[in-house]
Design an enzyme around this catalytic site. Sequence first.
Site, PDB file in Angstrom:
ATOM      1  N   ASP A 106     -22.366   9.004 -16.042  1.00 54.34           N
ATOM      2  CA  ASP A 106     -21.133   9.714 -16.371  1.00 54.34           C
ATOM      3  C   ASP A 106     -21.128  10.046 -17.862  1.00 54.34           C
ATOM      4  O   ASP A 106     -22.167  10.371 -18.431  1.00 54.34           O
ATOM      5  CB  ASP A 106     -19.943   8.818 -15.982  1.00 54.34           C
ATOM      6  CG  ASP A 106     -18.756   9.610 -15.473  1.00 54.34           C
ATOM      7  OD1 ASP A 106     -18.143  10.296 -16.294  1.00 54.34           O
ATOM      8  OD2 ASP A 106     -18.467   9.544 -14.266  1.00 54.34           O
ATOM      9  N   ASN A 133      -5.622 -10.888 -16.806  1.00 52.33           N
ATOM     10  CA  ASN A 133      -5.448 -10.986 -18.253  1.00 52.33           C
ATOM     11  C   ASN A 133      -4.057 -10.531 -18.686  1.00 52.33           C
ATOM     12  O   ASN A 133      -3.754 -10.471 -19.872  1.00 52.33           O
ATOM     13  CB  ASN A 133      -6.527 -10.187 -18.986  1.00 52.33           C
ATOM     14  CG  ASN A 133      -6.488  -8.697 -18.657  1.00 52.33           C
ATOM     15  OD1 ASN A 133      -5.650  -8.253 -17.860  1.00 52.33           O
ATOM     16  ND2 ASN A 133      -7.387  -7.934 -19.255  1.00 52.33           N
ATOM     17  N   HIS A 166     -13.934  10.006 -18.973  1.00 54.46           N
ATOM     18  CA  HIS A 166     -14.127  10.017 -17.519  1.00 54.46           C
ATOM     19  C   HIS A 166     -14.865   8.782 -17.034  1.00 54.46           C
ATOM     20  O   HIS A 166     -14.467   8.122 -16.063  1.00 54.46           O
ATOM     21  CB  HIS A 166     -14.885  11.285 -17.120  1.00 54.46           C
ATOM     22  CG  HIS A 166     -14.958  11.515 -15.650  1.00 54.46           C
ATOM     23  ND1 HIS A 166     -16.002  11.070 -14.882  1.00 54.46           N
ATOM     24  CD2 HIS A 166     -14.112  12.156 -14.804  1.00 54.46           C
ATOM     25  CE1 HIS A 166     -15.815  11.427 -13.624  1.00 54.46           C
ATOM     26  NE2 HIS A 166     -14.671  12.090 -13.537  1.00 54.46           N
ATOM     27  N   ASN A 178     -13.893  18.504  -6.088  1.00 56.71           N
ATOM     28  CA  ASN A 178     -12.527  19.040  -5.985  1.00 56.71           C
ATOM     29  C   ASN A 178     -12.584  20.525  -6.313  1.00 56.71           C
ATOM     30  O   ASN A 178     -12.007  20.979  -7.293  1.00 56.71           O
ATOM     31  CB  ASN A 178     -11.590  18.341  -6.963  1.00 56.71           C
ATOM     32  CG  ASN A 178     -11.942  16.879  -7.165  1.00 56.71           C
ATOM     33  OD1 ASN A 178     -11.910  16.107  -6.222  1.00 56.71           O
ATOM     34  ND2 ASN A 178     -12.285  16.499  -8.385  1.00 56.71           N
ATOM     35  N   ASP A 187       0.815  -1.212   0.000  1.00 60.51           N
ATOM     36  CA  ASP A 187       0.000   0.000   0.000  1.00 60.51           C
ATOM     37  C   ASP A 187       0.854   1.271   0.000  1.00 60.51           C
ATOM     38  O   ASP A 187       0.332   2.385   0.116  1.00 60.51           O
ATOM     39  CB  ASP A 187      -0.970   0.011   1.183  1.00 60.51           C
ATOM     40  CG  ASP A 187      -0.268   0.051   2.527  1.00 60.51           C
ATOM     41  OD1 ASP A 187       0.968   0.178   2.552  1.00 60.51           O
ATOM     42  OD2 ASP A 187      -0.966  -0.044   3.556  1.00 60.51           O
ATOM     43  N   SER A 222     -13.563  11.974  -7.956  1.00 60.13           N
ATOM     44  CA  SER A 222     -14.152  11.131  -8.997  1.00 60.13           C
ATOM     45  C   SER A 222     -13.564   9.730  -8.977  1.00 60.13           C
ATOM     46  O   SER A 222     -14.196   8.770  -9.419  1.00 60.13           O
ATOM     47  CB  SER A 222     -13.920  11.744 -10.380  1.00 60.13           C
ATOM     48  OG  SER A 222     -14.781  12.819 -10.614  1.00 60.13           O
TER      49      SER A 222
END
Length: 605
Positions: free
Chosen positions: A85, A137, A123, A217, A52, A297
Site C-alpha cells: 500500500d 489501550n 491509506h 469501487n 452489529d 479497500s
Amino acid sequence: MIQNFRLTYPKILFGILMPVFLFIFAPHRLQTEFRLRALDITTTDPFFTSKDTDPDKQWYLPKTKILDAWGYSKGSNNVTVAIIDTGIHASHIELNDGRVISGFNTITNQAIPASSDSDDNGHGTAVAGVIGAIPNNGKGIVGINWNIKLMPIKALAADGTGDISTVAAGIVWAADHGANIINLSLGGEGFPADINLSAAITYAFQHNVLVVAAAGNDNADQGLNLDVAPVYPICADNGQNMVLGVTATDVNDQKANFSDFGHNCVDISAPGKRILTTAFIPSDPSNNVLIYGSGTSMAAPVVSGIAALVKSVNPNYTNVDLENVLMKTADNIDPLNQTACSGGNCNGFLGSGRVNALRGIVPQPILNGSLVREALSGNIYSVSNNTKRLVSSFVMNQRGLDPNKIINDTHGQLANFILGSALPPLDGTLIKVPDDPEVYIILQELKHPLTYLVFISRGLKFSDIKIVSQTDINSYAEGDWYWPPDDTTVLIKGNPLVFVMNQQVAKPVTYFVFIQRHLSFNKIISVSLDEFLHLPRSTDIYWLAPVDGTLVKSDTASAVYIIQNGTKVLLSAQAFFARGYSFRNVKTLPESEIAVIAPGGIIGS
C-alpha cells in the site's frame, strides 16, 4: 514494448471512498472507559461494540462474529500480514507497540525499519488498523488481531498511485520475507492483465502465501460487473483462484452501492462501508487520528484479518486451506441482495457469502469418514469407528480423496481416537521404495511381499509399480508372502519333486496326478529354496490328490478307493457294484502314491 500502468485506489480522506467523519482525540481525555463483553472477552476501547447494528462504532466486529472467534484465538505474533500500500504510520497510538515490523519500499528500493513511519498518504495506515490495531489501550478501537505482525510494503506514492511493477515487486518481497498473508487494497478500472503482476501472484501462491485483493469501487452508484470489465489484481487468478477477491457490504449485509461484483473474480464479501479505523493525514500529521472509511479497500483487510486469526490456530494451514475454509464457512447473503447488482439479483456475484470468523475458526466435529489434519504434525488421518488411520499424500491422490474436505484438529480431538494401521493404497496396487528391489502388492488392506515367481506367474507388470517412501511402506500392515495362482507348477532347483499351487497352498504332486490334471512340464518354474520357502504350504503331510471321481487302488492291496473332495474314500464290494463301477476304470498306483492321498471315510453300501 511493455506499458507501465498506474494503480490507484479510492482515496482515504483524499484516499478512502466516502469518508464520513474524522476523530482527532487526545489520550488524556479518554478516561471514561467502556467495558463490553463478548463471551468472556473484555475490551476497554471506546469505539468497540458488541452490537452489529451500531454504525458509529466497530459494528463489523460482531457482524462477522469476530468477538465469538476471540474465544478461540486473538491472533498470534507468528502470523505476518504484508500490507502492500502507501506504507504504515507506525507511530500511531493504535499501532506503536512494535507490531509494525520491518518492510520494504519498492519505489525507492530501500528497507523500511521496524516501527518506523512509512506512510505519506494514510491509506495503508487505515488498512493496518482494521487488521491489527492495539487492543485494550483505552485509546479508540481494537484490531481484528490483538497479536499480529504487520509488514509495510510501500508500493504506492503519496498521491495514492503506483506502478504495477512496484506492486509486483512488493508481492515477491513479502513472499520472500515471511509473509503469510498479503493484503492488496488497490487496483483500478480498465487495467489490463499484466505479465509481471501475474508472475508475482503466482510466485506468492507457490510460496504458500494467501493473497487477498479488493474488488474495487469503480462506479460509485452501483459498482462494476467484473465478469464484463475485469480489474486487477483481483482478477489475476491465473486460472487457479490464486487471489481471494473481496467485495464490500454494509451494516445490513447488503452490497455496498459502490462495490464491484462478479462471479469470476469475487470469492467472498466483507463489511466495507463506514468502517472505523486508524488514519494518518499528511497535511495535518498526528498520531491519534481515526476515520470512518468506506470502500472495498476496507473490506479486504477484514478478510485478511480474519484469515490471520484462522491461521493463528491452524499454523499448518496452507494458503489454499485458508481460502477454502473462509469461503466454505461464509454466511449466504444472496437473499438480502436481490436488486443490488446492475438492478438485478446478486446471486453468485458476491462470492460464497459474507465472511464469518467464528465458523472459520471453531473446531469442526469429527464424524465417521472425516479427513482430519493433526495440528502439530500436519499429518492427515481418516477417521471411522473411533479409529484414526494415517493417510499419505500418495494414498490421498490414488483414492481420490478430496483435500477440500479436510478439517483441522485445532483442539486435540484426534487424541480421543485409537491409532490404527495407516490407510493403504487400493487393492491390487504394486508398491516399492527407491533403491530396494522388494515389491509388495496390496490385498485386503495388507501389503504382501512378492517373489519373482509370483510376479511373473500372475502376469504383473514392472511399469505398474508405484514408488513410495520408506515411511509409507513401513506404515502399512503386512500380510504373508503373496502366492502364485492355482495350477502354477514349481520345483526347487536341484530337486525333481514338483509342487502345484492348489487352493492357495503348494502341494507336492505325483507323476500320475501331474498327467491326469493336464499340467505341463514346459510351465514348471524352477525356484531357489529361499523363494520356495515363501510359498504357503499345506499344514498336513498329504500330496495333491487325483481329480474327484477317480477310482484308485494300491499295487500291493485289493482295496479300491474313490477320490472325493481331495480324499480317498474306501469302497466296499457292495458299494462298488451297486454304483455300477468297473474294474477296468480302476487306476493301480504304487502304494507310495496311495499313501500320500489324504484319507476319507468308508462307503459300505
